[in-house]
Structures are given as C-alpha cells and as structure tokens.
Design a protein around this motif. Structure first.
Motif, PDB file in Angstrom:
ATOM      1  N   ALA A  33       0.862  -1.283   0.030  1.00  0.00           N
ATOM      2  CA  ALA A  33       0.084  -0.129  -0.103  1.00  0.00           C
ATOM      3  C   ALA A  33       0.966   1.404  -0.025  1.00  0.00           C
ATOM      4  O   ALA A  33       0.495   2.175  -0.599  1.00  0.00           O
ATOM      5  CB  ALA A  33      -0.670  -0.063   1.243  1.00  0.00           C
ATOM      6  N   PHE A  34       1.917   1.301   0.909  1.00  0.00           N
ATOM      7  CA  PHE A  34       2.757   2.386   0.893  1.00  0.00           C
ATOM      8  C   PHE A  34       3.567   2.627  -0.512  1.00  0.00           C
ATOM      9  O   PHE A  34       3.564   3.786  -0.762  1.00  0.00           O
ATOM     10  CB  PHE A  34       3.760   2.127   2.019  1.00  0.00           C
ATOM     11  N   LEU A  35       3.899   1.583  -1.055  1.00  0.00           N
ATOM     12  CA  LEU A  35       4.268   1.548  -2.283  1.00  0.00           C
ATOM     13  C   LEU A  35       3.568   2.181  -3.533  1.00  0.00           C
ATOM     14  O   LEU A  35       3.927   3.051  -4.330  1.00  0.00           O
ATOM     15  CB  LEU A  35       4.933   0.152  -3.022  1.00  0.00           C
ATOM     16  N   LEU A  36       2.427   1.774  -3.521  1.00  0.00           N
ATOM     17  CA  LEU A  36       1.289   2.399  -4.343  1.00  0.00           C
ATOM     18  C   LEU A  36       1.073   3.832  -4.181  1.00  0.00           C
ATOM     19  O   LEU A  36       0.879   4.590  -5.122  1.00  0.00           O
ATOM     20  CB  LEU A  36      -0.146   1.526  -4.409  1.00  0.00           C
ATOM     21  N   ILE A  37       1.003   4.225  -2.743  1.00  0.00           N
ATOM     22  CA  ILE A  37       0.759   5.530  -2.572  1.00  0.00           C
ATOM     23  C   ILE A  37       1.883   6.489  -3.057  1.00  0.00           C
ATOM     24  O   ILE A  37       1.631   7.849  -3.566  1.00  0.00           O
ATOM     25  CB  ILE A  37       0.580   5.868  -1.096  1.00  0.00           C
ATOM     26  N   LEU A  38       3.198   6.048  -2.904  1.00  0.00           N
ATOM     27  CA  LEU A  38       4.243   6.789  -3.272  1.00  0.00           C
ATOM     28  C   LEU A  38       4.124   6.658  -4.725  1.00  0.00           C
ATOM     29  O   LEU A  38       4.625   7.615  -5.380  1.00  0.00           O
ATOM     30  CB  LEU A  38       5.799   5.716  -3.092  1.00  0.00           C
ATOM     31  N   ILE A  39       3.898   5.829  -5.616  1.00  0.00           N
ATOM     32  CA  ILE A  39       3.838   5.792  -7.060  1.00  0.00           C
ATOM     33  C   ILE A  39       2.591   6.773  -7.786  1.00  0.00           C
ATOM     34  O   ILE A  39       2.856   7.363  -8.587  1.00  0.00           O
ATOM     35  CB  ILE A  39       3.708   4.378  -7.541  1.00  0.00           C
ATOM     36  N   PHE A  40       1.706   6.581  -7.173  1.00  0.00           N
ATOM     37  CA  PHE A  40       0.530   7.331  -7.769  1.00  0.00           C
ATOM     38  C   PHE A  40      -0.156   8.483  -7.196  1.00  0.00           C
ATOM     39  O   PHE A  40      -0.945   9.067  -7.489  1.00  0.00           O
ATOM     40  CB  PHE A  40      -0.858   5.968  -7.713  1.00  0.00           C
ATOM     41  N   THR A  41       0.468   8.688  -5.891  1.00  0.00           N
ATOM     42  CA  THR A  41       0.188   9.941  -5.126  1.00  0.00           C
ATOM     43  C   THR A  41       1.206  11.177  -4.775  1.00  0.00           C
ATOM     44  O   THR A  41       1.129  12.298  -5.528  1.00  0.00           O
ATOM     45  CB  THR A  41      -0.580   9.539  -3.851  1.00  0.00           C
ATOM     46  N   VAL A  42       2.112  10.384  -4.059  1.00  0.00           N
ATOM     47  CA  VAL A  42       3.250  11.134  -3.890  1.00  0.00           C
ATOM     48  C   VAL A  42       4.169  11.645  -5.013  1.00  0.00           C
ATOM     49  O   VAL A  42       4.519  12.952  -5.011  1.00  0.00           O
ATOM     50  CB  VAL A  42       4.285  10.568  -2.729  1.00  0.00           C
ATOM     51  N   TYR A  43       4.372  10.583  -5.844  1.00  0.00           N
ATOM     52  CA  TYR A  43       5.183  11.250  -6.874  1.00  0.00           C
ATOM     53  C   TYR A  43       4.479  12.161  -7.951  1.00  0.00           C
ATOM     54  O   TYR A  43       5.118  13.181  -8.349  1.00  0.00           O
ATOM     55  CB  TYR A  43       5.620   9.770  -7.735  1.00  0.00           C
ATOM     56  N   PRO A  44       3.198  11.930  -8.396  1.00  0.00           N
ATOM     57  CA  PRO A  44       2.518  12.868  -9.115  1.00  0.00           C
ATOM     58  C   PRO A  44       2.446  14.273  -8.634  1.00  0.00           C
ATOM     59  O   PRO A  44       2.521  15.333  -9.264  1.00  0.00           O
ATOM     60  CB  PRO A  44       1.192  12.186  -9.397  1.00  0.00           C
ATOM     61  N   VAL A  45       2.219  14.088  -7.329  1.00  0.00           N
ATOM     62  CA  VAL A  45       2.167  15.474  -6.616  1.00  0.00           C
ATOM     63  C   VAL A  45       3.557  16.598  -6.707  1.00  0.00           C
ATOM     64  O   VAL A  45       3.668  17.421  -6.998  1.00  0.00           O
ATOM     65  CB  VAL A  45       1.940  15.497  -5.073  1.00  0.00           C
ATOM     66  N   ILE A  46       4.684  15.548  -6.446  1.00  0.00           N
ATOM     67  CA  ILE A  46       5.845  16.319  -6.540  1.00  0.00           C
ATOM     68  C   ILE A  46       6.275  16.789  -8.118  1.00  0.00           C
ATOM     69  O   ILE A  46       6.799  17.708  -8.368  1.00  0.00           O
ATOM     70  CB  ILE A  46       6.926  15.393  -6.049  1.00  0.00           C
ATOM     71  N   SER A  47       6.107  15.596  -9.067  1.00  0.00           N
ATOM     72  CA  SER A  47       6.172  15.855 -10.369  1.00  0.00           C
ATOM     73  C   SER A  47       5.657  17.185 -10.957  1.00  0.00           C
ATOM     74  O   SER A  47       5.964  17.909 -11.537  1.00  0.00           O
ATOM     75  CB  SER A  47       5.807  14.807 -10.992  1.00  0.00           C
TER      76      SER A  47
END
Length: 302
Positions: A33-47
């Motif tokens: 779940a943490f990995l999915l949050i990083l890929i689909f939430t955190v990364y898009p926000v930063i990007s």
C-alpha cells in the motif's frame, strides 16, 4: 554436553521469540500500500509541482521560474473561471444544505412511514453514474424538445434556453449539482440527528418549548459539528467542480460555466500546456486550503 544443551535451548528460545513477536511482519503488510501511495500519489504531486515551474514543448521541458504563475494572474479566463466557481459555490451550497437538513428532519420524524424507501430514494442520485445523469438532464433541459420546457408551456411560460445562455446555463449546473448531492448530505444530517439524545427534547417539552423552539435551541446547536463538516466538504467539492459543467455545457456558453478545473483540464489536454495547467492546479490547492482554514476558524476550533 552441557554447553550443547544450553546452545540448543537458546536457539529454541530465540526461534520461538522470533515467531511470536516478529518486528518486521507489519512492514510486509503495509509495504504494498505504501509503495502504491508513493507511485500514484506522492510522485505525481511532486512531479506536477516541479512541472509548474517548467514550459513543455513536445517532449522537451525548460525551466521558466515563476512565469507560469505570473501569467496566471494576468489571464482573464482564469479570473472568469474563478468568478464562475465562486458564484456557483455561493448559491448552490446554501440551497443544497438547507434542503438536505429539511429532508433529514422529515425522514427522522417518528410519524413517517416507509423511511427506508425514502432514504434510498433521496440517496440514489449520489450513486448514479454522472455521465448518464448528465445526458438525461441534457434531454430534459433541451430548449426545443425538453420535458421541462414542455411542462412549463402548460403554465404559460415561454421556452427557456437552459443550456445556451450564460445565466440559465449556470442555473442548470446548480440544479444538477443540487439534485446529485442533496441526498448525500441528507444522510450525514440524518446520522447527526440520530445521535442527539432524546432526553433533551423530553426536558424541553416539559419546560413548555414547542417544536419550532426545540429545533432552533436544541437541534441546530447539536448539529454544529455536522454543519462544519458538510460546509467544508461541500465547499471543497464546489471548488473542484468539473463533471457537471464539462458534460452539460463544456464550460460555455461564452465561458459562463467555465470553472477552474474545467479550465485546468482544457489547458492541459486541449492545448497541451502542462506547465501552466500545473500552476493552475497548485493555485487551486492554495485557494481551497485558505477557504477551508477560514471556515474552520469562523465556526470555532472545536
């Protein structure tokens, strides 16, 4: 021999402890779940934040500093979309919450029969596919062949251009939003009403307070947390309004129903100006955060 036995016992104890209290097992559960949050939430926000400081031309990106943000505050269409969004918010949210409260009070009454049927009926629009509902409303509100104008004609009312004039296009969007979200907020108010202790109403009745006085002196104060929640969430939802104006009017006519999110979408996926669209998105986030903070402070920290 004694050393061998002690070593064996120590090994068994360590093994047993490892099986009973494994410190690393929780990480195996939260890891995916943490990995999915990083890929689909955190990364898009930063990007997207980085993208808001860039200009995209094809596959090439170039750093432009805050020019996207300065351009935004010189953009008349952005101001128009912001004004449209706030006009819809100021009109629609109070009407919707007022209707939601009235319906919730009616459905909470002990005199009403068939409560389950009415609750489901009012909540159904919230789970109806928005595209299908919007198509139905487009047919109903058609200027020439719509059923709404057909029934209004029996009252002597001329045909109303619901979706083709600026004023009535806004009214149409407000009608669809109210139809869709009134039942949703009604359920929240109903849950709040069910949590009010009946002892308060019994004591008020003994003291001679009527139903109207009980409503304003007991029901409304007890529903304050519910009001805070519904107002804040409805405000955030209205600031992010996209589906209804995009499907019904496409932001028209003459940008009359162009909301911030519709403008963001067209900037990104119609004109492929992703850097400028990212700047719009982050300004929207800041506006939403400021308004939510002000609302929370106005009603109190509790």
């Amino acid at each position: 021999m004694e050393k061998v036995v002690n070593a064996k016992i120590n090994y068994q104890v360590k093994t047993k402890k490892t099986r009973l209290t494994p410190k690393n097992v929780p990480y195996f559960f939260i890891g995916p779940a943490f990995l999915l949050i990083l890929i689909f939430t955190v990364y898009p926000v930063i990007s997207s934040f980085i993208l808001s400081f860039q200009e995209v031309r094809g596959v090439e990106k170039s750093f432009v500093g805050i020019s996207n943000y300065t351009r935004l505050f010189q953009d008349p269409i952005f101001y128009k979309s912001l004004l449209n969004t706030f006009q819809i918010l100021i009109v629609q949210v109070p009407i919707m919450l007022f209707l939601s409260l009235l319906i919730a009070v009616g459905l909470h009454s002990s005199m009403l029969k068939g409560k389950a049927f009415f609750r489901i009926s009012y909540f159904m629009p919230a789970i109806t596919a928005l595209v299908a509902a919007s198509i139905v409303f487009m047919i109903l509100l058609d200027e020439n062949f719509g059923l709404v104008n057909y029934f209004l004609s029996f009252l002597g009312v001329d045909s109303i251009p619901w979706l083709t004039t600026p004023f009535w296009a806004k009214v149409s969007v407000i009608l669809v939003m109210t139809w869709r979200w009134t039942g949703y907020n009604m359920v929240i108010f109903l849950a709040g009403l069910q949590n009010i202790p009946s002892d308060l109403y019994e004591a008020a009745s003994i003291d001679g307070a009527g139903k109207v006085k009980q409503f304003f002196m007991i029901t409304i104060p007890q529903l304050k947390p519910v009001f805070i929640f519904t107002v804040v969430m409805s405000t955030i939802g209205s600031l992010q309004l996209f589906d209804e104006p995009f499907i019904l009017t496409g932001g028209g006519p003459n940008n009359a129903t162009m909301t911030i999110t519709v403008y963001l979408y067209e900037t990104a996926f119609k004109f492929f100006d992703f850097g400028y669209a990212s700047a719009i998105a982050y300004v929207l986030v800041i506006i939403t955060a400021i308004i939510s903070f002000i609302q929370m402070k106005l009603v109190g920290d509790e």
